[in-house]
Write an enzyme that holds these catalytic residues in place. Structure first.
Site, PDB file in Angstrom:
ATOM      1  N   TYR A   1      18.282 -43.331  38.350  1.00 37.78           N
ATOM      2  CA  TYR A   1      17.977 -44.429  39.538  1.00 37.78           C
ATOM      3  C   TYR A   1      18.730 -45.697  39.370  1.00 37.78           C
ATOM      4  CZ  TYR A   1      15.116 -47.044  42.939  1.00 37.78           C
ATOM      5  OH  TYR A   1      14.732 -47.691  43.738  1.00 37.78           O
TER       6      TYR A   1
ATOM      7  N   ALA B   1      20.969 -46.724  37.417  1.00 38.48           N
ATOM      8  CA  ALA B   1      22.420 -46.721  37.653  1.00 38.48           C
ATOM      9  C   ALA B   1      22.868 -46.521  38.979  1.00 38.48           C
ATOM     10  CB  ALA B   1      22.956 -45.731  36.798  1.00 38.48           C
TER      11      ALA B   1
END
Length: 233
Positions: free
Chosen positions: A126, A128
């Site tokens: 998430y 990233a």
């Protein structure tokens, strides 16, 4: 005035659509759950939705987003691709398709996340995806400014949405706690002592697409009740 709002069926997207409607916008809602579904992770779906728009747009709010929680070593390929496709590619896909339909001087507001400014346990994929959104916004800012188009983002932390309800259960299971205990931690680590309501995030989005924020672009606005500071109250 006309605006497209993605993720319009629930949570922050729904609250934003309602706020903009009250502000006098003709809101075009895009969501998988809409009467005519729009999948932001599909170039074909977004292109078809754009073809249904007659004329130009004054604003775009990109609020569609997803999350899953898992330990890094237990994050699956499906977890990674699901979040990257909706959160990161979905924003890119919508910007690429919608910017040509914006009038000069229009505004874009995006739901980024505190997870796009700082990593968090159990949210590697998430975060990233949201860091990708942050980079995309900063890269797009000077390109869009040539046409006077502003692009800004809100970075919330804890918000009372269906996504947060799911995350409470996931985090509780990962940490051996109850959802109620996890929620109490959210409140105790937020200086204002509570999580945000979707309408409070929507009000900031409405500000970011309004003339009142006319000298703001490329901004990442933290709206966390102070939780991003890491204090325990």
């Amino acid at each position: 005035m006309r605006a497209v709002v993605t993720g319009s069926a629930s949570g922050i997207g729904k609250a934003t659509g309602e706020r903009l409607t009250a502000d006098g916008y003709d809101v075009i809602g895009w969501d998988l759950s809409a009467d005519v579904p729009v999948d932001v992770s599909s170039a074909e779906s977004v292109a078809a939705a754009c073809e249904r728009i007659d004329g130009t747009l004054d604003a775009v709010v990109l609020a569609a987003g997803v999350s899953r929680m898992a330990r890094l070593t237990e994050t699956t390929d499906d977890d990674w691709h699901f979040q990257m496709n909706v959160n990161a590619y979905g924003v890119f896909n919508c910007l690429r398709a919608l910017v040509p339909r914006l009038r000069d001087g229009a505004s874009i507001a995006i739901i980024d996340s505190m997870g796009g400014l700082r990593g968090a346990p159990y949210l590697s994929a998430y975060c990233a995806s949201k860091f990708a959104v942050t980079g995309l916004i900063e890269s797009a800012t000077p390109e869009l400014a040539v046409r006077g188009i502003r692009i800004n983002a809100v970075c919330p932390m804890y918000v009372r949405t269906p996504m947060e309800t799911r995350e409470l259960s996931w985090e509780a299971e990962l940490r051996g706690l109850t959802p109620e205990q996890v929620f109490a931690e959210y409140e105790s680590t937020t200086p204002l002592g509570r999580v945000a309501e979707p309408e409070e995030i929507a009000s900031v989005l409405a500000f970011l697409i309004s003339r009142e924020s006319g000298y703001m672009t490329g901004s990442l606005v933290t709206v966390s009740g102070g939780a991003h500071l890491g204090f325990t109250v």
